[in-house]
Enzyme design. Structure first.
Site, short mmCIF file in Angstrom:
data_model
loop_
_atom_site.label_atom_id
_atom_site.label_comp_id
_atom_site.label_asym_id
_atom_site.label_seq_id
_atom_site.Cartn_x
_atom_site.Cartn_y
_atom_site.Cartn_z
N TRP A 176 1.99 1.74 -3.49
CA TRP A 176 1.03 2.31 -4.13
C TRP A 176 0.95 3.83 -4.25
O TRP A 176 0.88 4.32 -5.17
CB TRP A 176 -0.33 1.70 -3.87
CG TRP A 176 -1.46 2.39 -4.54
CD1 TRP A 176 -1.84 2.30 -5.82
CD2 TRP A 176 -2.54 3.08 -3.85
NE1 TRP A 176 -2.91 3.14 -5.89
CE2 TRP A 176 -3.34 3.51 -4.94
CE3 TRP A 176 -2.49 3.69 -2.59
CZ2 TRP A 176 -4.30 4.51 -4.30
CZ3 TRP A 176 -3.55 4.51 -2.03
CH2 TRP A 176 -4.61 4.93 -3.39
N HIS A 177 1.05 4.55 -2.91
CA HIS A 177 1.14 5.98 -2.83
C HIS A 177 2.29 6.34 -3.64
O HIS A 177 2.04 7.78 -4.30
CB HIS A 177 0.94 6.38 -1.39
CG HIS A 177 -0.03 6.18 -0.52
ND1 HIS A 177 -0.56 5.03 0.02
CD2 HIS A 177 -1.30 6.98 -0.73
CE1 HIS A 177 -1.71 5.18 0.51
NE2 HIS A 177 -2.22 6.18 0.02
N GLY A 178 3.27 5.73 -3.89
CA GLY A 178 4.52 6.64 -4.65
C GLY A 178 5.77 5.82 -4.35
O GLY A 178 6.05 5.44 -3.14
N MET B 234 0.80 -1.23 -0.03
CA MET B 234 -0.03 -0.21 0.04
C MET B 234 0.75 1.12 0.02
O MET B 234 0.47 2.13 -0.58
CB MET B 234 -0.88 0.03 1.15
CG MET B 234 -1.93 1.31 1.32
SD MET B 234 -2.97 1.28 2.77
CE MET B 234 -3.82 -0.09 2.44
#
Length: 408
Positions: A336-338, A333
């Site tokens: 996924w944000h960066g 996760m």
């Protein structure tokens, strides 16, 4: 060729009150039709197309081209796998389909890290939320719970206008059932009442509270923290709380707008936030914060990794298995944000926090007669959880990175 798109005014979803004026006016025929038990499919599709085009008009026209290319890619991947799954079932074909599905988003996320901050040409606003929807369809097709769907159903689900840019993340079967089974008049009037409530609450969150925290307070507190020097100081603690509250009110406001417009269109899009700062522990927090994302990772990442680890007996102890998967799940996760240290550390922090939280809950169950449980301990648990979450938001904000480079 794209001169007409560049010439159109750019209209960002839920960005200003003017957006709502245009949208509400154009939604009136939909409201009247549903009240009389009809769904204007062609009109809804037209309105969605208009607002999606305006979302990428002006200087964002290249993102519109990227969206079109992405939808063609997803259509090929999802329908190819669905066609294959009717005849056979091979896990490597499934893994390949999932890999191809997430490949565009992976490229978009990795590009800034590999090109000194330049964004990928195939990226566009909302790409993450489309990926979650399509991967969910692949997962449910593999499980056998999703057997048939048409091109129009696929496009309608993927490009549902209210949630395309900021979620919440819906599931295909739930969405399609809502779309094809209109609510009766009494239920729809109740949905409209809740939609009005969510719109006003969203305006309070997004245009008042988020504005106060982000525009009036945060810049000054950041300036004081940078002037103070060092990584830990009182203004930095202020940044932690102000940024965390701004993050909540801004995102929760957007989510409320999306849910309200969905309700007006007769779709009960899932709630995304449920008083997250009243959570008594981290697990409770993730059952309240960005719920559609949290539940998506729970169902399609966490549970599947647990099953794989247990099937192959990677760890003998079930608690060790769940602990390792907590860290993996939250680290994914974070990625996924960066692809930055602060997003990844945010994910690892929550993964380790969930491991500790899981251990503490088991310990409490074993020693329930020795550990007091009353209103005071509940308030104390909420206080501790709130501050742990706020510290994680400070990591997430990237401000510590800014402090480091400013001071060293």
């Amino acid at each position: 060729m794209m001169d007409w798109l560049q010439a159109l005014p750019n209209l960002q979803p839920y960005g200003d009150p003017q957006y709502f004026v245009y949208l509400i006016i154009l939604l009136v025929p939909i409201v009247i039709a549903i009240l009389f038990g009809k769904r204007l499919k062609w009109y809804e599709s037209l309105i969605s197309l208009i607002f999606i085009v305006l979302m990428f008009a002006g200087d964002r026209w290249q993102q519109f081209i990227a969206l079109c290319g992405y939808m063609i890619w997803q259509l090929i991947v999802v329908f190819s796998y669905a066609s294959y799954r009717k005849k056979a079932d091979n896990k490597w074909i499934f893994y390949g389909a999932v890999f191809l599905d997430i490949l565009p988003l992976t490229i978009v996320k990795l590009t800034p890290a590999l090109t000194m901050g330049k964004n990928s040409m195939i990226g566009f606003l909302g790409i993450s939320y489309l990926m979650f929807r399509s991967v969910g369809m692949l997962m449910e097709t593999r499980d056998g719970v999703l057997k048939e769907f048409t091109l129009s159903q696929f496009l309608r689900f993927m490009l549902f206008m209210p949630t395309i840019s900021s979620g919440p993340i819906d599931r295909f079967r739930r969405f399609t059932t809502d779309y094809e089974q209109l609510p009766d008049r009494a239920k729809y009037l109740n949905m409209l009442e809740r939609a009005v409530h969510y719109l006003f609450l969203g305006f309070l969150y997004k245009f008042i509270l988020a504005y106060v925290f982000a525009s009036l307070l945060l810049p000054n507190i950041k300036h004081m923290a940078l002037a103070e020097g060092g990584l830990i100081n009182l203004p930095t603690i202020g940044v932690m709380y102000v940024y965390g509250l701004d993050l909540f009110f801004d995102f929760a406001g957007y989510s409320l707008f999306a849910i309200a417009i969905s309700y007006i269109m007769g779709i009960e899009t899932p709630i995304n936030f449920n008083k997250p700062f009243l959570a008594k522990n981290l697990k409770d927090f993730w059952n309240r914060w960005h719920m559609s994302l949290s539940f998506w990772f729970r169902d399609f990442v966490f549970m599947r990794l647990v099953m794989v680890f247990m099937r192959h007996k990677v760890f003998k102890n079930r608690n060790v298995t769940s602990g390792v998967v907590y860290v993996l799940n939250m680290t994914i996760m974070g990625f996924w944000h960066g692809v930055t240290w602060y997003y990844i550390s945010y994910g690892i922090f929550h993964g380790l926090g969930l491991v500790i939280n899981d251990w503490w809950l088991r310990y409490k169950r074993r020693h329930k007669d020795q550990i007091p449980h009353n209103k005071f301990t509940e308030v104390f648990a909420i206080f501790i959880t709130f501050n742990v979450v706020m510290f994680s938001f400070l990591l997430f904000s990237g401000f510590l990175d800014q402090l480091w480079f400013h001071n060293y």
